[in-house]
Design a protein around this motif. Structure first.
Motif, PDB file in Angstrom:
ATOM      1  N   GLY A  73     -59.417 -13.723  12.243  1.00 47.56           N
ATOM      2  CA  GLY A  73     -58.209 -13.406  13.439  1.00 47.56           C
ATOM      3  C   GLY A  73     -58.912 -13.593  14.920  1.00 47.56           C
ATOM      4  N   ALA A  74     -60.115 -13.820  15.118  1.00 47.81           N
ATOM      5  CA  ALA A  74     -60.362 -14.395  16.427  1.00 47.81           C
ATOM      6  C   ALA A  74     -60.106 -15.641  16.914  1.00 47.81           C
ATOM      7  CB  ALA A  74     -62.128 -14.934  15.984  1.00 47.81           C
ATOM      8  N   LEU A  75     -58.465 -16.432  16.196  1.00 48.96           N
ATOM      9  CA  LEU A  75     -58.557 -17.422  17.382  1.00 48.96           C
ATOM     10  C   LEU A  75     -57.175 -17.603  18.395  1.00 48.96           C
ATOM     11  CD1 LEU A  75     -59.334 -20.729  15.414  1.00 48.96           C
ATOM     12  CD2 LEU A  75     -60.519 -19.765  16.957  1.00 48.96           C
ATOM     13  N   GLY A  76     -57.172 -16.139  18.605  1.00 50.98           N
ATOM     14  CA  GLY A  76     -55.392 -15.475  19.303  1.00 50.98           C
ATOM     15  C   GLY A  76     -54.906 -15.285  18.272  1.00 50.98           C
ATOM     16  N   GLY A  77     -53.032 -15.901  19.344  1.00 49.85           N
ATOM     17  CA  GLY A  77     -52.018 -15.563  17.600  1.00 49.85           C
ATOM     18  C   GLY A  77     -50.876 -15.808  18.574  1.00 49.85           C
ATOM     19  N   LEU A  78     -49.947 -15.019  18.522  1.00 52.27           N
ATOM     20  CA  LEU A  78     -48.589 -15.657  18.405  1.00 52.27           C
ATOM     21  C   LEU A  78     -47.691 -14.608  18.936  1.00 52.27           C
ATOM     22  CD1 LEU A  78     -47.090 -17.766  14.967  1.00 52.27           C
ATOM     23  CD2 LEU A  78     -47.719 -18.508  17.942  1.00 52.27           C
ATOM     24  N   PHE A  79     -47.081 -14.158  20.203  1.00 51.41           N
ATOM     25  CA  PHE A  79     -46.166 -13.738  20.506  1.00 51.41           C
ATOM     26  C   PHE A  79     -44.743 -13.936  20.551  1.00 51.41           C
ATOM     27  CE2 PHE A  79     -50.200 -13.315  22.268  1.00 51.41           C
ATOM     28  CZ  PHE A  79     -51.014 -11.858  22.390  1.00 51.41           C
ATOM     29  N   LEU A  80     -43.563 -13.242  19.484  1.00 51.58           N
ATOM     30  CA  LEU A  80     -42.897 -13.741  19.287  1.00 51.58           C
ATOM     31  C   LEU A  80     -41.930 -11.933  20.039  1.00 51.58           C
ATOM     32  CD1 LEU A  80     -43.367 -14.478  15.684  1.00 51.58           C
ATOM     33  CD2 LEU A  80     -43.035 -15.935  17.463  1.00 51.58           C
ATOM     34  N   THR A  81     -40.329 -12.467  19.734  1.00 49.12           N
ATOM     35  CA  THR A  81     -39.461 -11.325  20.578  1.00 49.12           C
ATOM     36  C   THR A  81     -38.764 -11.181  19.143  1.00 49.12           C
ATOM     37  OG1 THR A  81     -39.648 -12.333  22.673  1.00 49.12           O
ATOM     38  CG2 THR A  81     -38.157 -10.632  22.580  1.00 49.12           C
ATOM     39  N   SER A  82     -38.023  -9.596  19.022  1.00 52.74           N
ATOM     40  CA  SER A  82     -37.014  -9.005  18.012  1.00 52.74           C
ATOM     41  C   SER A  82     -35.831  -8.813  18.983  1.00 52.74           C
ATOM     42  CB  SER A  82     -37.805  -8.664  17.192  1.00 52.74           C
ATOM     43  OG  SER A  82     -36.202  -7.973  16.345  1.00 52.74           O
ATOM     44  N   SER A  83     -35.464  -9.142  18.312  1.00 52.34           N
ATOM     45  CA  SER A  83     -34.025  -8.006  18.922  1.00 52.34           C
ATOM     46  C   SER A  83     -34.051  -6.615  18.363  1.00 52.34           C
ATOM     47  CB  SER A  83     -32.419  -8.803  18.855  1.00 52.34           C
ATOM     48  OG  SER A  83     -32.495  -8.995  17.405  1.00 52.34           O
ATOM     49  N   ASP A  84     -34.096  -6.516  17.024  1.00 54.54           N
ATOM     50  CA  ASP A  84     -34.605  -5.353  16.418  1.00 54.54           C
ATOM     51  C   ASP A  84     -35.939  -4.429  16.278  1.00 54.54           C
ATOM     52  OD1 ASP A  84     -34.462  -2.780  14.568  1.00 54.54           O
ATOM     53  OD2 ASP A  84     -32.004  -2.889  14.056  1.00 54.54           O
ATOM     54  N   VAL A  85     -36.456  -4.456  16.964  1.00 56.83           N
ATOM     55  CA  VAL A  85     -38.839  -4.582  16.168  1.00 56.83           C
ATOM     56  C   VAL A  85     -38.246  -3.600  14.824  1.00 56.83           C
ATOM     57  CG1 VAL A  85     -39.317  -2.711  18.085  1.00 56.83           C
ATOM     58  CG2 VAL A  85     -40.541  -4.714  17.327  1.00 56.83           C
ATOM     59  N   HIS A  86     -37.492  -2.542  15.650  1.00 62.45           N
ATOM     60  CA  HIS A  86     -37.325  -1.693  13.986  1.00 62.45           C
ATOM     61  C   HIS A  86     -37.422  -2.550  12.856  1.00 62.45           C
ATOM     62  CE1 HIS A  86     -39.246   1.997  15.908  1.00 62.45           C
ATOM     63  NE2 HIS A  86     -38.987   1.424  17.068  1.00 62.45           N
ATOM     64  N   ALA A  87     -36.137  -3.045  12.394  1.00 65.86           N
ATOM     65  CA  ALA A  87     -35.949  -4.206  11.384  1.00 65.86           C
ATOM     66  C   ALA A  87     -36.572  -4.835  11.139  1.00 65.86           C
ATOM     67  CB  ALA A  87     -34.356  -4.041  11.810  1.00 65.86           C
ATOM     68  N   THR A  88     -37.440  -5.924  11.792  1.00 64.72           N
ATOM     69  CA  THR A  88     -38.478  -6.458  11.641  1.00 64.72           C
ATOM     70  C   THR A  88     -39.719  -5.956  11.421  1.00 64.72           C
ATOM     71  OG1 THR A  88     -36.989  -8.186  13.415  1.00 64.72           O
ATOM     72  CG2 THR A  88     -39.227  -8.618  12.783  1.00 64.72           C
ATOM     73  N   PHE A  89     -39.786  -4.769  11.724  1.00 68.67           N
ATOM     74  CA  PHE A  89     -41.244  -4.757  11.221  1.00 68.67           C
ATOM     75  C   PHE A  89     -40.945  -3.916  10.190  1.00 68.67           C
ATOM     76  CE2 PHE A  89     -43.112  -0.158  10.373  1.00 68.67           C
ATOM     77  CZ  PHE A  89     -44.726  -0.388  10.488  1.00 68.67           C
ATOM     78  N   ALA A  90     -39.802  -2.934   9.223  1.00 74.81           N
ATOM     79  CA  ALA A  90     -39.522  -2.496   8.235  1.00 74.81           C
ATOM     80  C   ALA A  90     -39.131  -3.860   7.017  1.00 74.81           C
ATOM     81  CB  ALA A  90     -37.765  -2.012   8.266  1.00 74.81           C
ATOM     82  N   ALA A  91     -38.596  -4.981   7.790  1.00 76.04           N
ATOM     83  CA  ALA A  91     -38.796  -6.196   6.364  1.00 76.04           C
ATOM     84  C   ALA A  91     -40.292  -6.327   6.207  1.00 76.04           C
ATOM     85  CB  ALA A  91     -38.280  -7.482   7.334  1.00 76.04           C
ATOM     86  N   LEU A  92     -40.926  -6.829   7.332  1.00 78.81           N
ATOM     87  CA  LEU A  92     -42.140  -7.350   7.232  1.00 78.81           C
ATOM     88  C   LEU A  92     -42.915  -6.185   6.480  1.00 78.81           C
ATOM     89  CD1 LEU A  92     -42.512  -8.780  10.808  1.00 78.81           C
ATOM     90  CD2 LEU A  92     -41.986  -9.895   8.045  1.00 78.81           C
ATOM     91  N   ARG A  93     -42.682  -5.152   6.503  1.00 79.21           N
ATOM     92  CA  ARG A  93     -43.839  -4.189   6.204  1.00 79.21           C
ATOM     93  C   ARG A  93     -43.302  -4.093   4.126  1.00 79.21           C
ATOM     94  NH1 ARG A  93     -40.949   1.335   6.959  1.00 79.21           N
ATOM     95  NH2 ARG A  93     -39.784   0.688   5.882  1.00 79.21           N
ATOM     96  N   ASP A  94     -41.903  -4.372   4.113  1.00 80.00           N
ATOM     97  CA  ASP A  94     -41.472  -3.509   2.561  1.00 80.00           C
ATOM     98  C   ASP A  94     -41.360  -5.198   1.551  1.00 80.00           C
ATOM     99  OD1 ASP A  94     -40.803  -1.274   3.447  1.00 80.00           O
ATOM    100  OD2 ASP A  94     -38.803  -1.726   3.528  1.00 80.00           O
ATOM    101  N   ALA A  95     -42.266  -6.209   2.923  1.00 80.39           N
ATOM    102  CA  ALA A  95     -42.345  -7.675   2.089  1.00 80.39           C
ATOM    103  C   ALA A  95     -44.169  -7.669   1.459  1.00 80.39           C
ATOM    104  CB  ALA A  95     -42.846  -8.934   3.347  1.00 80.39           C
ATOM    105  N   GLY A  96     -44.236  -6.698   1.987  1.00 79.42           N
ATOM    106  CA  GLY A  96     -45.839  -6.870   1.708  1.00 79.42           C
ATOM    107  C   GLY A  96     -46.643  -7.422   2.981  1.00 79.42           C
ATOM    108  N   VAL A  97     -46.745  -7.168   3.887  1.00 75.47           N
ATOM    109  CA  VAL A  97     -47.233  -8.677   4.901  1.00 75.47           C
ATOM    110  C   VAL A  97     -47.906  -7.478   5.178  1.00 75.47           C
ATOM    111  CG1 VAL A  97     -47.046  -9.627   7.259  1.00 75.47           C
ATOM    112  CG2 VAL A  97     -44.957  -9.847   5.962  1.00 75.47           C
ATOM    113  N   ASP A  98     -49.318  -8.231   6.130  1.00 76.63           N
ATOM    114  CA  ASP A  98     -51.153  -7.214   6.306  1.00 76.63           C
ATOM    115  C   ASP A  98     -49.897  -7.043   7.928  1.00 76.63           C
ATOM    116  OD1 ASP A  98     -53.600  -5.782   6.902  1.00 76.63           O
ATOM    117  OD2 ASP A  98     -53.705  -8.262   6.983  1.00 76.63           O
TER     118      ASP A  98
END
Length: 138
Positions: free
Chosen positions: A82-107
């Motif tokens: 994870g040493a090469l920078g990254g991406l910054f994204l914007t969400s209209s509902d950060v909590h729903a985005t978080f929950a969906a990714l968490r529930d999908a098993g994303v790291d």
């Protein structure tokens, strides 16, 4: 001397270790759509973007024609860490985005945190690239 003729960023390269896996992740979990998928012979040019266009991501296979074998091995190691920078994204509902990714098993690397600029959280793609999603304040 600089130029004032540059008007936008059109493509940002994201180093990946498997383009099919990257396409699956970025389309299924983040909603990106294929813009170009072209076999150039010496490499696969695979770009994705969010619906409606904007900046495209080049899901660039580490070890392509621009890297010799030793450099590719070093880049693979840096991507995985994870040493090469990254991406910054914007969400209209950060909590729903978080929950969906968490529930999908994303790291998930950081749960949603209130910041002066809004709320954001962090996660990694399957290769180790850091991604942050924020919902601006106000």
């Amino acid at each position: 001397m600089t130029t004032n003729h540059i008007t936008s960023v059109s493509i940002n390269s994201v180093p990946v270790l498997d383009q099919d896996e990257a396409l699956q992740f970025y389309s299924t979990h983040l909603g990106f759509e294929v813009q170009d998928d072209v076999d150039l012979g010496f490499m696969r040019w695979l770009t994705v973007a969010l619906p409606g266009g904007g900046v495209q991501l080049l899901l660039e296979l580490v070890g392509g024609p621009q890297q010799d074998a030793d450099t590719a091995a070093q880049v693979r190691e840096l991507v995985t860490k994870g040493a090469l920078g990254g991406l910054f994204l914007t969400s209209s509902d950060v909590h729903a985005t978080f929950a969906a990714l968490r529930d999908a098993g994303v790291d998930i690397t950081q749960e949603p945190v209130e910041q002066p600029y809004g709320t954001d959280f962090g996660f990694r793609d399957p290769f180790g690239n850091h991604i942050r999603v924020s919902q601006p304040a106000g």
